[in-house]
Design an enzyme around this catalytic site. Structure first.
Site, PDB file in Angstrom:
ATOM      1  N   HIS A 113       0.832  -1.203   0.000  1.00 37.52           N
ATOM      2  CA  HIS A 113       0.000   0.000   0.000  1.00 37.52           C
ATOM      3  C   HIS A 113       0.876   1.266   0.000  1.00 37.52           C
ATOM      4  O   HIS A 113       2.042   1.216  -0.381  1.00 37.52           O
ATOM      5  CB  HIS A 113      -0.999  -0.039   1.150  1.00 37.52           C
ATOM      6  CG  HIS A 113      -1.682  -1.380   1.263  1.00 37.52           C
ATOM      7  ND1 HIS A 113      -2.620  -1.816   0.344  1.00 37.52           N
ATOM      8  CD2 HIS A 113      -1.511  -2.392   2.144  1.00 37.52           C
ATOM      9  CE1 HIS A 113      -3.011  -3.049   0.677  1.00 37.52           C
ATOM     10  NE2 HIS A 113      -2.351  -3.417   1.754  1.00 37.52           N
ATOM     11  N   GLU A 150      -1.823   0.174   8.185  1.00 36.35           N
ATOM     12  CA  GLU A 150      -0.975  -0.879   7.636  1.00 36.35           C
ATOM     13  C   GLU A 150       0.153  -0.294   6.789  1.00 36.35           C
ATOM     14  O   GLU A 150       1.290  -0.770   6.838  1.00 36.35           O
ATOM     15  CB  GLU A 150      -1.818  -1.835   6.788  1.00 36.35           C
ATOM     16  CG  GLU A 150      -1.017  -2.954   6.134  1.00 36.35           C
ATOM     17  CD  GLU A 150      -1.848  -3.803   5.193  1.00 36.35           C
ATOM     18  OE1 GLU A 150      -1.288  -4.754   4.630  1.00 36.35           O
ATOM     19  OE2 GLU A 150      -3.053  -3.509   5.014  1.00 36.35           O
ATOM     20  N   HIS A 205       3.116  -6.942   4.492  1.00 37.81           N
ATOM     21  CA  HIS A 205       1.726  -6.598   4.777  1.00 37.81           C
ATOM     22  C   HIS A 205       1.379  -6.924   6.223  1.00 37.81           C
ATOM     23  O   HIS A 205       2.156  -7.562   6.946  1.00 37.81           O
ATOM     24  CB  HIS A 205       0.778  -7.382   3.850  1.00 37.81           C
ATOM     25  CG  HIS A 205       0.790  -6.919   2.431  1.00 37.81           C
ATOM     26  ND1 HIS A 205      -0.057  -5.933   1.962  1.00 37.81           N
ATOM     27  CD2 HIS A 205       1.562  -7.292   1.383  1.00 37.81           C
ATOM     28  CE1 HIS A 205       0.193  -5.725   0.680  1.00 37.81           C
ATOM     29  NE2 HIS A 205       1.174  -6.533   0.299  1.00 37.81           N
ATOM     30  N   GLU A 287       2.135 -11.649   5.609  1.00 38.00           N
ATOM     31  CA  GLU A 287       1.193 -10.956   6.484  1.00 38.00           C
ATOM     32  C   GLU A 287       1.730 -11.159   7.902  1.00 38.00           C
ATOM     33  O   GLU A 287       1.661 -12.250   8.462  1.00 38.00           O
ATOM     34  CB  GLU A 287      -0.210 -11.551   6.360  1.00 38.00           C
ATOM     35  CG  GLU A 287      -0.839 -11.432   4.976  1.00 38.00           C
ATOM     36  CD  GLU A 287      -1.470 -10.060   4.728  1.00 38.00           C
ATOM     37  OE1 GLU A 287      -1.389  -9.205   5.631  1.00 38.00           O
ATOM     38  OE2 GLU A 287      -2.030  -9.869   3.642  1.00 38.00           O
TER      39      GLU A 287
END
Length: 323
Positions: A113, A150, A205, A287
């Site tokens: 992101h 995040e 992430h 993650e």
């Protein structure tokens, strides 16, 4: 990262963790892969899907976290809980690689992101081709209930990893460093690693699943040959990279594999992610935890734990690149 929409499978049923964590961690001290075998032996890999995350709706408005919670790895003075000196923190992006065992190796870190994606929703909602289908250019990412984004987490861990890997002699490139208004799109993220002829690419992430879902998982590319996507040559080396990262992440952080996806192994294979589908070099996603669970969020917002996460991922990369 996003797990919602027609291209994603529903999340599997929650599972309890396999075996006492203390026993597993004791085994892991012998080495990342040996320790990983303890976890892998307890359950099969679930390749169907991942935890639920609603990212296309902007997360809670990011607040300015406290210095102890989110001081960036490149700040002038270290956080007291980090235990690192300024010299050990982030060098500039143009700093030459040091002499070391990874001299000549190229690592691309992809911080998931972008902190300003939330201000460019029209641009990031543009559809791009990922080989098997079309999907959004990027998403806003998730956040903790207290508003720690995040995208802030991924950049901080990426900075810490860059410092660690450069000290090993690697040439390290980031796909973005808060140096562009949004993105890059998922297809461009893959092309950055390809153009760099990277020896390894890791996309950082943090998940946004339901409360009570805890732990990390590493996402591996599945075999895809459609449109511009052809992962057949990287499936094997990407799995080797992912296994090394997973084993070292457990060993260094003490964090158990996900209790809601991956069957207790912490490894998940997917064919719907553009960043993996379009890669021509070994690449995985990790993650690092679930931002929507209060216990995981307490780790993710800790600078000291983020340093451990960066170290665990980096040691996995070093292990992979040194064979």
């Amino acid at each position: 990262m996003s797990y919602t929409g027609p291209d994603f499978d529903p999340p599997p049923e929650r599972r309890s963790r396999r075996g006492p964590l203390t026993v597993a961690l004791a085994a892991l001290v012998c080495g990342g892969l040996l320790g990983w075998g303890v976890y892998a032996a307890t359950g099969g890999t679930d390749d169907k899907g991942a935890g639920a995350k609603a990212e296309n709706s902007p997360p809670a408005a990011p607040r300015t976290p406290s210095p102890a919670a989110s001081s960036p790895a490149g700040s002038a003075s270290p956080s007291a809980e980090d235990g690192t000196s300024p010299a050990a923190r982030t060098p500039s992006a143009s700093a030459p690689a040091a002499a070391g065992p990874l001299k000549g190796k190229v690592v691309v870190i992809d911080p998931g992101h972008n902190p300003t994606n939330v201000e460019h929703t029209a641009e990031i909602n543009r559809q791009v081709d990922v080989g098997t289908h079309r999907k959004e250019c990027d998403t806003t990412g998730t956040s903790t209930d207290d508003g720690y984004a995040e995208a802030e987490f991924t950049l901080d861990v990426a900075h810490r990893m860059r410092a660690l890997l450069q000290r090993q002699g690697a040439t390290v490139k980031l796909t973005q460093d808060r140096d562009r208004p949004f993105g890059p799109c998922v297809d461009e993220r893959a092309r950055i690693g390809n153009a760099a002829k990277a020896d390894a690419v890791v996309s950082i992430h943090a998940d946004g699943s339901g409360a009570g879902n805890r732990g990390f998982h590493v996402i591996l590319p599945g075999p895809v040959n459609a449109g511009e996507a052809d992962t057949r040559s990287i499936v094997g080396p990407s799995r080797a990279l992912g296994e090394r990262i997973a084993g070292n992440f457990v060993r260094v952080t003490g964090t158990a594999p996900s209790n809601y996806i991956g069957g207790g192994t912490g490894l998940v294979t997917r064919k719907d992610l553009g960043g993996l589908n379009l890669s021509t070099v070994p690449k995985v996603f990790i993650e690092c935890g679930n931002m929507r669970d209060s216990k995981d969020a307490a780790l993710l917002t800790s600078g000291a734990w983020r340093q451990k996460a960066a170290q665990g991922i980096s040691e996995g990369i070093v292990s992979f690149l040194r064979g």
